[in-house]
Design a protein around this motif. Structure first.
Motif, mmCIF file in Angstrom:
data_model
loop_
_atom_site.group_PDB
_atom_site.id
_atom_site.type_symbol
_atom_site.label_atom_id
_atom_site.label_comp_id
_atom_site.label_asym_id
_atom_site.label_seq_id
_atom_site.Cartn_x
_atom_site.Cartn_y
_atom_site.Cartn_z
ATOM 1 N N UNK A 50 1.015 -1.292 0.132
ATOM 2 C CA UNK A 50 0.042 0.172 -0.011
ATOM 3 C C UNK A 50 0.976 1.134 -0.020
ATOM 4 N N UNK A 51 1.870 1.098 0.609
ATOM 5 C CA UNK A 51 2.891 2.264 0.784
ATOM 6 C C UNK A 51 3.572 2.869 -0.722
ATOM 7 N N UNK A 52 3.821 1.709 -1.597
ATOM 8 C CA UNK A 52 4.349 1.792 -2.540
ATOM 9 C C UNK A 52 3.263 2.319 -3.674
ATOM 10 N N UNK A 53 2.039 1.576 -3.754
ATOM 11 C CA UNK A 53 0.965 2.170 -4.427
ATOM 12 C C UNK A 53 0.528 3.610 -4.130
ATOM 13 N N UNK A 54 0.060 3.923 -2.799
ATOM 14 C CA UNK A 54 -0.225 5.085 -2.495
ATOM 15 C C UNK A 54 0.708 6.315 -2.790
ATOM 16 N N UNK A 58 -3.945 8.204 -6.182
ATOM 17 C CA UNK A 58 -5.056 7.501 -5.427
ATOM 18 C C UNK A 58 -5.380 6.103 -5.820
ATOM 19 N N UNK A 59 -5.799 5.438 -4.843
ATOM 20 C CA UNK A 59 -6.245 4.052 -4.904
ATOM 21 C C UNK A 59 -7.392 3.863 -4.078
ATOM 22 N N UNK A 60 -8.190 2.948 -4.381
ATOM 23 C CA UNK A 60 -9.199 2.763 -3.464
ATOM 24 C C UNK A 60 -8.910 1.118 -3.007
ATOM 25 N N UNK A 61 -9.203 0.900 -1.858
ATOM 26 C CA UNK A 61 -8.962 -0.316 -1.128
ATOM 27 C C UNK A 61 -10.177 -0.972 -0.943
ATOM 28 N N UNK A 62 -10.349 -2.175 -1.275
ATOM 29 C CA UNK A 62 -11.658 -2.733 -1.303
ATOM 30 C C UNK A 62 -11.606 -4.108 -0.734
ATOM 31 N N UNK A 63 -11.992 -4.127 0.667
ATOM 32 C CA UNK A 63 -11.717 -5.352 1.660
ATOM 33 C C UNK A 63 -13.332 -6.196 1.184
ATOM 34 N N UNK A 70 -7.393 -3.822 -4.782
ATOM 35 C CA UNK A 70 -6.821 -2.352 -5.113
ATOM 36 C C UNK A 70 -7.430 -1.895 -6.599
ATOM 37 N N UNK A 71 -7.962 -0.641 -6.546
ATOM 38 C CA UNK A 71 -8.705 -0.465 -7.667
ATOM 39 C C UNK A 71 -8.534 1.177 -8.042
ATOM 40 N N UNK A 72 -8.250 1.353 -9.263
ATOM 41 C CA UNK A 72 -8.390 2.778 -9.723
ATOM 42 C C UNK A 72 -9.474 2.684 -10.515
ATOM 43 N N UNK A 73 -9.184 3.028 -11.867
ATOM 44 C CA UNK A 73 -10.311 2.508 -12.876
ATOM 45 C C UNK A 73 -10.757 1.111 -12.773
#
Length: 148
Positions: A50-54, A58-63, A70-73
Motif C-alpha cells: 500500500x505504501x508503494x501504491x499510494x 489515489x487508490x481504492x482499497x476494497x476489503x 486495489x482499484x483505480x479505474x
C-alpha cells in the motif's frame, strides 16, 4: 489520457470503467478483519504494498469477503492474507517474470494475471516495486489505446 467517467453501481456504490460491470455487489468488510490470526509480517507486507501504491496516486482499497482488491479505474491487484504469507495477483499488460510469481495467465492481449506469494516485506524488491507501479498504470487503464 482522457477516459470516460466511471460508472457507479447504484446498489453497492463501487465504481467501474464499464457500465453495468458484472460484480458481486456485496458489502465491503474491513481490512483489519482480513489480518486477524495472521502473523505480523503478513500485515507488514501488505502495508508495504500500500505504501508503494499510494505514493503513485489515489487508490481504492476494497476489503471484499475473500480478498482485498486495489482499484483505480479497474482492479489491478488483489491480496488474500494467509497465516504465514500473503497470496495475491497483479494484472499487467504483458507477461513478466519475478521470483515471487507462481503462475501467469493471459486473459486478453493486454490483461495478464500474475499470481504471487509474499512472506515478508523484504520480498518486495525494486523489481517487484516496478511491477506494482506497472500494475497501477493498468488500473488507470493507461495500457489501453486512447479512445476516439
Amino acid at each position: 489520457m482522457a477516459r470516460g467517467p466511471l460508472w457507479t453501481c447504484p446498489k453497492c456504490g463501487r465504481t467501474f470503467a464499464n457500465i453495468h460491470q458484472t460484480h458481486t455487489c456485496a458489502p465491503l468488510g474491513s481490512v483489519q478483519a482480513h489480518f486477524i490470526g495472521k502473523e505480523p509480517q503478513v500485515r507488514a507486507t501488505f502495508d508495504r504494498i500500500l505504501e508503494i501504491i499510494r505514493a503513485l496516486g489515489p487508490v481504492t482499497v476494497l476489503p471484499e469477503k475473500t480478498r482485498i482488491a486495489l482499484h483505480v479505474r479497474m482492479s489491478f491487484a488483489a491480496f488474500t492474507p494467509r497465516i504465514h504469507w500473503l497470496d495475491g495477483h497483479l494484472v499487467l499488460a504483458r507477461p513478466a517474470t519475478h521470483p515471487t510469481f507462481r503462475k501467469i495467465e493471459r486473459y486478453s492481449p493486454r490483461n495478464v494475471l500474475h499470481t504471487l506469494r509474499l512472506t515478508h516485506p523484504s520480498d518486495i524488491d525494486p523489481a517487484l516495486s516496478a511491477l506494482l507501479t506497472e500494475a497501477y498504470r493498468v488500473g488507470q487503464q493507461h495500457h489501453l489505446p486512447t479512445p476516439g
